[in-house]
Design an enzyme around this catalytic site. Structure first.
Site, PDB file in Angstrom:
ATOM      1  N   ASP A  53      32.528  57.217  29.435  1.00  0.00           N
ATOM      2  CA  ASP A  53      33.720  57.360  30.199  1.00  0.00           C
ATOM      3  C   ASP A  53      33.353  57.651  31.735  1.00  0.00           C
ATOM      4  O   ASP A  53      32.558  58.372  31.837  1.00  0.00           O
ATOM      5  CB  ASP A  53      34.202  58.310  29.705  1.00  0.00           C
ATOM      6  CG  ASP A  53      36.043  58.889  30.072  1.00  0.00           C
ATOM      7  OD1 ASP A  53      36.115  58.503  31.253  1.00  0.00           O
ATOM      8  OD2 ASP A  53      36.916  59.067  29.355  1.00  0.00           O
ATOM      9  N   TYR A 144      49.316  53.513  40.362  1.00  0.00           N
ATOM     10  CA  TYR A 144      48.067  52.690  40.746  1.00  0.00           C
ATOM     11  C   TYR A 144      47.745  52.852  42.168  1.00  0.00           C
ATOM     12  O   TYR A 144      46.834  52.974  42.859  1.00  0.00           O
ATOM     13  CB  TYR A 144      48.093  51.183  40.212  1.00  0.00           C
ATOM     14  CG  TYR A 144      47.140  50.258  40.341  1.00  0.00           C
ATOM     15  CD1 TYR A 144      45.912  50.408  40.076  1.00  0.00           C
ATOM     16  CD2 TYR A 144      47.429  49.331  41.088  1.00  0.00           C
ATOM     17  CE1 TYR A 144      44.938  49.392  40.325  1.00  0.00           C
ATOM     18  CE2 TYR A 144      46.697  48.232  41.601  1.00  0.00           C
ATOM     19  CZ  TYR A 144      45.175  48.555  40.692  1.00  0.00           C
ATOM     20  OH  TYR A 144      44.307  47.511  41.095  1.00  0.00           O
ATOM     21  N   LYS A 148      44.971  53.794  45.017  1.00  0.00           N
ATOM     22  CA  LYS A 148      44.149  53.129  45.717  1.00  0.00           C
ATOM     23  C   LYS A 148      44.352  53.727  47.375  1.00  0.00           C
ATOM     24  O   LYS A 148      43.248  53.505  47.920  1.00  0.00           O
ATOM     25  CB  LYS A 148      44.791  51.494  45.589  1.00  0.00           C
ATOM     26  CG  LYS A 148      44.293  51.010  44.448  1.00  0.00           C
ATOM     27  CD  LYS A 148      43.065  50.809  44.207  1.00  0.00           C
ATOM     28  CE  LYS A 148      42.635  49.996  42.745  1.00  0.00           C
ATOM     29  NZ  LYS A 148      41.337  50.217  42.502  1.00  0.00           N
TER      30      LYS A 148
HETATM   31  P1  NAD Z   1      40.134  45.298  34.011  1.00  0.00           P
HETATM   32  O1  NAD Z   1      41.077  46.163  33.354  1.00  0.00           O
HETATM   33  O2  NAD Z   1      39.935  43.825  33.552  1.00  0.00           O
HETATM   34  O3  NAD Z   1      38.914  46.092  33.681  1.00  0.00           O
HETATM   35  C1  NAD Z   1      38.644  47.304  33.903  1.00  0.00           C
HETATM   36  C2  NAD Z   1      37.496  47.843  32.966  1.00  0.00           C
HETATM   37  O4  NAD Z   1      37.220  49.163  33.127  1.00  0.00           O
HETATM   38  C3  NAD Z   1      37.692  47.520  31.261  1.00  0.00           C
HETATM   39  O5  NAD Z   1      37.026  46.937  30.839  1.00  0.00           O
HETATM   40  C4  NAD Z   1      38.076  48.917  30.752  1.00  0.00           C
HETATM   41  O6  NAD Z   1      37.534  49.197  29.323  1.00  0.00           O
HETATM   42  C5  NAD Z   1      37.142  49.816  31.883  1.00  0.00           C
HETATM   43  N1  NAD Z   1      37.760  51.104  31.825  1.00  0.00           N
HETATM   44  C6  NAD Z   1      38.892  51.666  31.904  1.00  0.00           C
HETATM   45  N2  NAD Z   1      38.733  53.176  31.729  1.00  0.00           N
HETATM   46  C7  NAD Z   1      37.445  53.337  31.658  1.00  0.00           C
HETATM   47  C8  NAD Z   1      36.861  54.670  31.769  1.00  0.00           C
HETATM   48  N3  NAD Z   1      37.628  55.740  31.573  1.00  0.00           N
HETATM   49  N4  NAD Z   1      35.452  54.751  31.505  1.00  0.00           N
HETATM   50  C9  NAD Z   1      34.723  53.453  31.490  1.00  0.00           C
HETATM   51  N5  NAD Z   1      35.461  52.265  31.778  1.00  0.00           N
HETATM   52  C10 NAD Z   1      36.813  52.400  31.577  1.00  0.00           C
HETATM   53  O7  NAD Z   1      40.532  45.484  35.626  1.00  0.00           O
HETATM   54  P2  NAD Z   1      39.752  44.593  36.523  1.00  0.00           P
HETATM   55  O8  NAD Z   1      40.792  43.376  36.782  1.00  0.00           O
HETATM   56  O9  NAD Z   1      38.345  43.880  36.457  1.00  0.00           O
HETATM   57  O10 NAD Z   1      39.667  45.550  37.958  1.00  0.00           O
HETATM   58  C11 NAD Z   1      38.487  46.138  38.279  1.00  0.00           C
HETATM   59  C12 NAD Z   1      38.782  46.809  39.902  1.00  0.00           C
HETATM   60  O11 NAD Z   1      39.174  45.871  40.624  1.00  0.00           O
HETATM   61  C13 NAD Z   1      39.613  47.837  39.546  1.00  0.00           C
HETATM   62  O12 NAD Z   1      39.427  48.927  40.354  1.00  0.00           O
HETATM   63  C14 NAD Z   1      41.026  47.282  39.977  1.00  0.00           C
HETATM   64  O13 NAD Z   1      42.054  48.048  40.374  1.00  0.00           O
HETATM   65  C15 NAD Z   1      40.353  46.391  41.026  1.00  0.00           C
HETATM   66  N6  NAD Z   1      41.618  45.231  41.316  1.00  0.00           N
HETATM   67  C16 NAD Z   1      41.472  44.268  40.431  1.00  0.00           C
HETATM   68  C17 NAD Z   1      42.407  43.089  40.770  1.00  0.00           C
HETATM   69  C18 NAD Z   1      42.449  41.955  39.786  1.00  0.00           C
HETATM   70  O14 NAD Z   1      43.418  41.248  39.992  1.00  0.00           O
HETATM   71  N7  NAD Z   1      41.857  41.647  38.672  1.00  0.00           N
HETATM   72  C19 NAD Z   1      43.219  43.121  41.949  1.00  0.00           C
HETATM   73  C20 NAD Z   1      42.959  44.115  42.813  1.00  0.00           C
HETATM   74  C21 NAD Z   1      42.306  45.246  42.393  1.00  0.00           C
HETATM   75  N1  SER Z   2      45.978  42.495  40.000  1.00  0.00           N
HETATM   76  C1  SER Z   2      45.996  43.774  40.247  1.00  0.00           C
HETATM   77  C2  SER Z   2      47.318  44.151  39.540  1.00  0.00           C
HETATM   78  O1  SER Z   2      48.405  43.442  39.271  1.00  0.00           O
HETATM   79  C3  SER Z   2      46.556  44.184  41.690  1.00  0.00           C
HETATM   80  O2  SER Z   2      45.737  45.361  41.742  1.00  0.00           O
HETATM   81  O3  SER Z   2      47.508  45.440  38.931  1.00  0.00           O
END
Ligand code: NAD
Ligand code: SER
Length: 326
Positions: A53, A144, A148
């Site tokens: 975690d 969220y 950020k």
């Molecule tokens: P995701 O939800 O696909 O993956 C997040 C991962 O974090 C998951 O595998 C989950 O198991 C893990 N996780 C959650 N809580 C946890 C904890 N307490 N300890 C350890 N692991 C934990 O998200 P993503 O799309 O890969 O996003 C990654 C980052 O990029 C995040 O910070 C997200 O805010 C940011 N982001 C993503 C997007 C997007 O479109 N995917 C857009 C903007 C920002």
């Molecule tokens: N793809 C992300 C969401 O929808 C943007 O941070 O949460």
């Protein structure tokens, strides 16, 4: 062996793809993957995998010291839609972990760089809707988005006060087929491809005209690595606006229908449409383009083509048991 790279949130949409690319650049032996869950068949296979975690400060310090980590990609988080359902957890996962990672970067000498993603969710209803400037009004009203905004200020603080080299991008909605999104508002733009090819129809939870900034995952990963490679002296900002294309669900529907003429979409907006309504349609990423040469490669037609090909292939592999949904 050089220092190791730690990727938290390794099993997520971005972690899975980032690790795949990093493996090609530095080799799997230099990657340490950490996630609270392990997903069979993920790209972290062959890397050191720690199940844990990110709120566990002692664990993070131990992992960083034991593996002599030099660079941390801190991706673990709860995203926008899940965050609205579990706001307290979104706050503790997103904020406590960032604090720990930044403290580690400040206190452990061999940690030289941190990457942390912000999001278009950092903007809110008082932000301009079109071509949002790098510096603008930011009053997010989802938990969220609030994490950020606080996260951006925290990164800026550690950078200014203790010269921690932390870099970030305000990612738009990311679109991929090898890894699937996890609880975001922009996830429809991935689901729609699977539904189009499997059922020929899709029920969209956003309004037809809800325009949002989006990007194909390969552009996002390449941009992330380019930012991390840029000379620090070239960077005017800690966290950059980062953009590629913008479209609404109905525009995506039409672009898919150019390949699948019988595809049908029904619109039934739910609570995620109210989240998306707070976000801008397009982003001005001129600072990223000027400071470190950012340029996207995938426009909407190219994105639709690569997604249809990739999803079609994935569905075929799943049918013969070669690939499992992650
Ligand atoms: P995701 O939800 O696909 O993956 C997040 C991962 O974090 C998951 O595998 C989950 O198991 C893990 N996780 C959650 N809580 C946890 C904890 N307490 N300890 C350890 N692991 C934990 O998200 P993503 O799309 O890969 O996003 C990654 C980052 O990029 C995040 O910070 C997200 O805010 C940011 N982001 C993503 C997007 C997007 O479109 N995917 C857009 C903007 C920002
Ligand atoms: N793809 C992300 C969401 O929808 C943007 O941070 O949460």
């Amino acid at each position: 062996m050089g220092g190791r790279i730690l990727v938290t949130g390794a099993c997520g949409q971005i972690g899975t793809e980032l690790i795949q690319v990093l493996k090609g650049v530095v080799g799997e032996a230099r990657i340490v993957s950490l996630d609270i869950r392990d997903v069979g068949g993920s790209s972290w296979l062959d890397t050191v995998f720690i199940r844990g975690d990110v709120r566990d400060r002692e664990l993070l310090f131990r992992v960083v010291r034991e593996f002599r980590v030099e660079v941390i990609y801190h991706l673990a988080a709860l995203l926008s839609a899940t965050g609205e359902r579990r706001p307290e957890e979104a706050w503790t996962i997103n904020m406590d972990s960032l604090w720990h990672v930044l403290m580690i970067a400040k206190e452990v000498d061999h940690v030289r760089q941190v990457f942390w993603p912000s999001s278009i969710a950092v903007f809110g209803p008082t932000t301009p809707k079109e071509r949002v400037p790098q510096v603008t009004v930011m009053e997010p009203n989802t938990i969220y988005g609030i994490t950020k905004l606080a996260g951006e200020r925290l990164c800026e603080y550690f950078c200014r006060r203790w010269q921690v080299d932390v870099r970030g991008l305000r990612y738009p909605g990311l679109i991929s087929y090898r890894s699937l999104p996890g609880g975001g508002t922009t996830d429809y733009a991935v689901e729609i491809f699977f539904a189009a090819l499997r059922e020929g129809r899709y029920t969209c939870y956003l309004s037809a005209d809800r325009c949002l900034p989006m990007m194909y995952i390969d552009d996002a990963i390449r941009g992330t690595l380019e930012l991390m490679d840029a000379p620090r002296s070239a960077l005017r900002y800690t966290v950059y606006n980062f953009a590629a294309i913008s479209f609404s669900p109905s525009e995506l529907e039409s672009a898919i229908r150019a390949h699948l003429p019988d595809f049908e979409v029904e619109y039934k907006p739910d609570y995620r449409d109210a989240i998306a309504a707070q976000w801008p349609c397009s982003i001005d990423d001129g600072a990223a383009r000027e400071d470190w040469g950012w340029a996207h490669r995938y426009d909407l037609p190219a994105l639709v083509k690569v997604m249809l090909e990739g999803v079609r292939q994935r569905i075929r592999e799943e049918a013969v048991g070669l690939s499992s949904p992650s």
